[in-house]
Design a protein around this motif. Structure first.
Motif, mmCIF file in Angstrom:
data_model
loop_
_atom_site.group_PDB
_atom_site.id
_atom_site.type_symbol
_atom_site.label_atom_id
_atom_site.label_comp_id
_atom_site.label_asym_id
_atom_site.label_seq_id
_atom_site.Cartn_x
_atom_site.Cartn_y
_atom_site.Cartn_z
ATOM 1 N N CYS A 1 20.610 23.444 15.020
ATOM 2 C CA CYS A 1 20.227 22.441 14.025
ATOM 3 C C CYS A 1 19.182 22.905 13.023
ATOM 4 O O CYS A 1 19.222 22.564 11.851
ATOM 5 C CB CYS A 1 19.643 21.227 14.743
ATOM 6 S SG CYS A 1 20.767 20.522 15.930
ATOM 7 N N LEU A 2 18.210 23.663 13.501
ATOM 8 C CA LEU A 2 16.967 23.716 12.739
ATOM 9 C C LEU A 2 16.752 24.969 11.899
ATOM 10 O O LEU A 2 15.727 25.114 11.246
ATOM 11 C CB LEU A 2 15.782 23.502 13.700
ATOM 12 C CG LEU A 2 15.849 22.148 14.430
ATOM 13 C CD1 LEU A 2 14.733 22.032 15.456
ATOM 14 C CD2 LEU A 2 15.785 20.982 13.457
ATOM 15 N N ARG B 1 18.786 23.373 8.331
ATOM 16 C CA ARG B 1 18.707 21.974 7.930
ATOM 17 C C ARG B 1 17.267 21.512 7.815
ATOM 18 O O ARG B 1 16.415 22.044 8.538
ATOM 19 C CB ARG B 1 19.456 21.091 8.951
ATOM 20 C CG ARG B 1 20.955 21.163 8.794
ATOM 21 C CD ARG B 1 21.666 19.986 9.451
ATOM 22 N NE ARG B 1 21.649 20.046 10.884
ATOM 23 C CZ ARG B 1 22.688 20.364 11.663
ATOM 24 N NH1 ARG B 1 23.841 20.675 11.126
ATOM 25 N NH2 ARG B 1 22.567 20.359 12.961
ATOM 26 N N PRO B 2 16.955 20.495 6.983
ATOM 27 C CA PRO B 2 17.894 19.802 6.101
ATOM 28 C C PRO B 2 18.336 20.695 4.941
ATOM 29 O O PRO B 2 17.696 21.708 4.665
ATOM 30 C CB PRO B 2 17.080 18.606 5.597
ATOM 31 C CG PRO B 2 15.662 19.022 5.713
ATOM 32 C CD PRO B 2 15.600 19.947 6.877
ATOM 33 N N SER B 3 19.409 20.297 4.264
ATOM 34 C CA SER B 3 19.940 21.141 3.202
ATOM 35 C C SER B 3 18.850 21.429 2.176
ATOM 36 O O SER B 3 18.038 20.571 1.860
ATOM 37 C CB SER B 3 21.133 20.464 2.533
ATOM 38 O OG SER B 3 20.773 19.186 2.080
ATOM 39 N N SER C 1 23.805 24.627 4.271
ATOM 40 C CA SER C 1 23.529 23.848 5.485
ATOM 41 C C SER C 1 24.793 23.402 6.207
ATOM 42 O O SER C 1 24.722 22.819 7.278
ATOM 43 C CB SER C 1 22.649 22.644 5.168
ATOM 44 O OG SER C 1 23.370 21.727 4.381
ATOM 45 N N GLU C 2 25.957 23.636 5.622
ATOM 46 C CA GLU C 2 27.206 23.299 6.317
ATOM 47 C C GLU C 2 27.975 24.558 6.746
ATOM 48 O O GLU C 2 28.623 24.564 7.781
ATOM 49 C CB GLU C 2 28.112 22.446 5.407
ATOM 50 C CG GLU C 2 27.544 21.075 5.061
ATOM 51 C CD GLU C 2 27.522 20.088 6.227
ATOM 52 O OE1 GLU C 2 28.221 20.302 7.224
ATOM 53 O OE2 GLU C 2 26.773 19.092 6.130
ATOM 54 N N GLU D 1 26.582 22.639 15.469
ATOM 55 C CA GLU D 1 26.550 21.423 16.287
ATOM 56 C C GLU D 1 25.339 21.433 17.218
ATOM 57 O O GLU D 1 24.961 22.464 17.752
ATOM 58 C CB GLU D 1 27.839 21.301 17.100
ATOM 59 C CG GLU D 1 29.054 20.911 16.268
ATOM 60 C CD GLU D 1 28.901 19.571 15.573
ATOM 61 O OE1 GLU D 1 28.560 18.576 16.236
ATOM 62 O OE2 GLU D 1 29.131 19.521 14.351
ATOM 63 N N CYS D 2 24.777 20.270 17.435
ATOM 64 C CA CYS D 2 23.560 20.166 18.246
ATOM 65 C C CYS D 2 23.867 20.361 19.742
ATOM 66 O O CYS D 2 24.870 19.867 20.245
ATOM 67 C CB CYS D 2 22.964 18.780 18.023
ATOM 68 S SG CYS D 2 21.476 18.452 18.962
ATOM 69 N N PRO E 1 25.838 13.804 16.354
ATOM 70 C CA PRO E 1 26.302 14.343 17.644
ATOM 71 C C PRO E 1 25.915 13.451 18.828
ATOM 72 O O PRO E 1 26.488 13.579 19.906
ATOM 73 C CB PRO E 1 25.594 15.696 17.743
ATOM 74 C CG PRO E 1 24.390 15.570 16.876
ATOM 75 C CD PRO E 1 24.782 14.636 15.752
ATOM 76 N N ALA F 1 18.337 13.103 18.377
ATOM 77 C CA ALA F 1 17.804 14.399 18.796
ATOM 78 C C ALA F 1 17.060 15.102 17.662
ATOM 79 O O ALA F 1 16.555 16.203 17.838
ATOM 80 C CB ALA F 1 18.927 15.285 19.323
ATOM 81 N N GLY F 2 17.025 14.476 16.502
ATOM 82 C CA GLY F 2 16.343 15.093 15.361
ATOM 83 C C GLY F 2 17.063 16.336 14.867
ATOM 84 O O GLY F 2 16.437 17.290 14.411
ATOM 85 N N CYS F 3 18.398 16.326 14.930
ATOM 86 C CA CYS F 3 19.159 17.524 14.549
ATOM 87 C C CYS F 3 19.270 17.673 13.037
ATOM 88 O O CYS F 3 19.666 18.716 12.540
ATOM 89 C CB CYS F 3 20.548 17.507 15.175
ATOM 90 S SG CYS F 3 21.699 16.339 14.413
ATOM 91 N N LEU F 4 18.965 16.589 12.305
ATOM 92 C CA LEU F 4 18.920 16.589 10.841
ATOM 93 C C LEU F 4 20.283 16.649 10.159
ATOM 94 O O LEU F 4 20.361 16.853 8.950
ATOM 95 C CB LEU F 4 18.031 17.728 10.305
ATOM 96 C CG LEU F 4 16.584 17.758 10.796
ATOM 97 C CD1 LEU F 4 15.910 19.048 10.316
ATOM 98 C CD2 LEU F 4 15.803 16.560 10.294
ATOM 99 N N THR F 5 21.361 16.466 10.929
ATOM 100 C CA THR F 5 22.687 16.457 10.302
ATOM 101 C C THR F 5 22.767 15.317 9.289
ATOM 102 O O THR F 5 23.202 15.502 8.155
ATOM 103 C CB THR F 5 23.785 16.287 11.377
ATOM 104 O OG1 THR F 5 23.598 17.290 12.377
ATOM 105 C CG2 THR F 5 25.171 16.426 10.790
ATOM 106 N N SER G 1 20.289 13.745 7.747
ATOM 107 C CA SER G 1 19.381 13.961 6.615
ATOM 108 C C SER G 1 19.978 14.961 5.620
ATOM 109 O O SER G 1 19.725 14.884 4.423
ATOM 110 C CB SER G 1 18.030 14.480 7.104
ATOM 111 O OG SER G 1 17.483 13.577 8.038
ATOM 112 N N SER G 2 20.767 15.900 6.139
ATOM 113 C CA SER G 2 21.381 16.906 5.266
ATOM 114 C C SER G 2 22.537 16.347 4.460
ATOM 115 O O SER G 2 22.809 16.789 3.362
ATOM 116 C CB SER G 2 21.915 18.077 6.098
ATOM 117 O OG SER G 2 20.863 18.881 6.523
ATOM 118 N N ARG G 3 23.232 15.383 5.064
ATOM 119 C CA ARG G 3 24.492 14.939 4.450
ATOM 120 C C ARG G 3 24.370 13.659 3.638
ATOM 121 O O ARG G 3 25.310 13.271 2.948
ATOM 122 C CB ARG G 3 25.542 14.718 5.538
ATOM 123 C CG ARG G 3 25.964 16.020 6.181
ATOM 124 C CD ARG G 3 26.992 15.777 7.270
ATOM 125 N NE ARG G 3 27.393 17.049 7.860
ATOM 126 C CZ ARG G 3 28.129 17.155 8.949
ATOM 127 N NH1 ARG G 3 28.552 16.079 9.563
ATOM 128 N NH2 ARG G 3 28.463 18.339 9.425
#
Lengths: 291, 185
Positions: free
Chosen positions: A150-151, A154-156, A163-164, A188-189, B38, B72-76, B78-80
């Protein structure tokens, strides 16, 4: 090359081999890391999920110490530390009133926060040519699934990576002669900090990641985060006891795969301390690496 | 009765905005965050629903959800987000506000883990796994689960028996005292 080093807590404990392999590799690549004096925890997940100010302050203390030491650039090998330090840096720079408040809390002044690199960005800076130049062994039969988690990206917009569909880790890994696979779960987390309190979730999520890597032909997973490593390596034990048909796969830190290409053996890199045994032939002409 | 319509009564939404520096009204409920989350399968409310609760003033519903703790704070998200709304940061703020208000936490073990982790940082300045596991197990009365991996880690020197204390330990403690959220059940 000189660089400030923020190891992060895991490097002294559960991810000792990450620190060990990293230091060996950096030596060969002529990098001299300077540890931030008396660095402390970045606050990790537990700080930011309970108190925004605590999280900012714990990271800011380290940034202030680095600045005091005259470090212009630092790198954090743990993706979570990297993300916390950079998030704090961005917030302090964007909100002057918040910066003032945090300075009061930590009793330090912050003026020029150093540039912060994650490990992949830092190896990019060292350059894949340098890695290729120092390479002793071509890791031809490695089919690596690069796992960003994840980290790292991200964030983008946090760094130059997409970020994708990031590709920076693949570029570095390819410099070892390894092949990299195209797969779906590189971002993926794994369940991250829920590993202890909700192991059930981490086992499910990590299994999906590992299965996808195997399905796409990987024989090794490469990570750049102690938390990801612990969930993907150690938790394979728990996955095996829950799913009897699960096929295991070794998980290496980015510094470990680089170390193998630079000629170090498993023990020198601490790979022998992983839960899932790493037994890919490192040379093409031998079937098994001697222990 | 006097009229107070010019005075804005502070709400939990204002507290959240203070923490996040972003307006919850930004969210137009497209649901992209929940689609890519997720942790969605393990949550009660979808992540976008938590934002909706805050927008509608249903603060208790948001603060009582398991969702805020499972994030979980994965930031998916926030990114999207098409509106650039930092939902992960928003979730942090809802949790913090829930703690400040003494809301009964639905995912108790998760909070106990965070508290046990932070206790080590407060006392030593760096993480101390043996202390973390000890304190977490004491808090959950779950002494014997998940111990099968520990012997190997001890042998490999990955679990330090003693903590490392940073020199600035007192400073760390004072940072905690100034910023920690205390009131919680």
């Amino acid at each position: 090359m000189q660089i400030g080093y923020y190891p992060g807590c895991s490097q002294e404990g559960t991810a000792k081999e990450y620190d060990k392999s990293l230091r060996e590799v950096l030596k060969v690549l002529d990098v001299d890391p300077t540890e931030i004096n008396d660095w402390s925890c970045c606050g990790a997940t537990s700080a930011h999920v309970t108190s925004h100010k605590l999280s900012l302050a714990l990271s800011a203390r380290n940034l202030a110490l680095a600045e005091k030491q005259g470090l212009k650039e630092i790198f954090a090998p743990c993706a979570a530390c990297y993300n916390r330090l950079l998030t704090s840096k961005n917030e302090l720079q964007e909100h002057p009133e918040q910066k003032y408040e945090i300075e009061t809390i930590i009793e330090e002044k912050i003026n020029n926060i150093p540039e912060i690199y994650n490990i992949v960005n830092f190896f990019q800076k060292i350059g894949k040519d340098k890695i290729a130049e120092k390479k002793k062994i071509d890791l031809k039969n490695f089919k690596a699934a690069c796992y960003y988690g994840c980290l790292l990206v991200r964030p983008s917009g946090i760094n130059s990576d997409d970020s994708e569909q990031p590709n920076s880790m693949e570029e570095i890994v390819k410099a070892t002669g390894a092949q990299t696979i195209d797969w779906n779960f590189k971002l993926e987390c794994c369940g991250a900090a829920h590993s202890i309190a909700r192991q059930d979730i981490v086992v499910d999520l990590s299994k999906k990641i590992l299965d996808d890597a195997i399905k796409h032909g990987a024989n090794v997973i490469v990570v750049a985060c102690p938390m990801c490593h612990s969930n993907l390596d150690m938790r394979q034990q728990n996955i095996k006891s829950k799913f009897s048909d699960f096929k295991e796969i070794p998980v290496l830190y980015l510094s470990e795969i680089l170390g193998l290409a630079l000629g170090f053996d498993k023990k020198q890199l601490g790979i022998d301390t992983h839960f899932i045994e790493f037994n890919l032939p490192v040379r093409n002409d031998v079937q098994e690496v001697s222990a | 009765m006097s009229h107070h319509n010019t005075t804005h009564v502070r709400t939990i939404s204002d507290d959240i905005t203070d923490i996040t520096s972003q307006n919850p009204e930004l969210c137009y409920q497209c649901g992209k965050c929940s689609a890519g989350c997720p942790m969605r399968n393990y949550m009660d409310d979808a992540p976008n629903v938590i934002v909706r609760y805050i927008q509608l003033g249903l603060f208790e519903k948001a603060m009582n959800s398991a969702t805020i703790w499972l994030c979980a704070g994965c930031l998916t998200c926030s990114s999207r987000c098409p509106k650039n709304f930092d939902l992960a940061k928003f979730m942090d703020a809802v949790r913090e506000v829930a703690l400040r208000n003494g809301v009964k936490v639905k995912e108790k073990t998760i909070l106990k883990f965070h508290k046990a982790f932070l206790k080590q940082i407060k006392n030593h300045g760096r993480s101390y796994e043996v202390g973390l596991v000890r304190d977490y197990k004491m808090a959950t009365f779950d002494l014997f689960s998940d111990v099968e991996n520990s012997p190997k880690m001890l042998l490999d020197g990955k679990l330090n028996i003693f903590p490392h204390n940073v020199k600035g330990k007192d400073k760390i403690k004072s940072i905690f005292e100034k910023t920690e959220v205390k009131k919680c059940k």
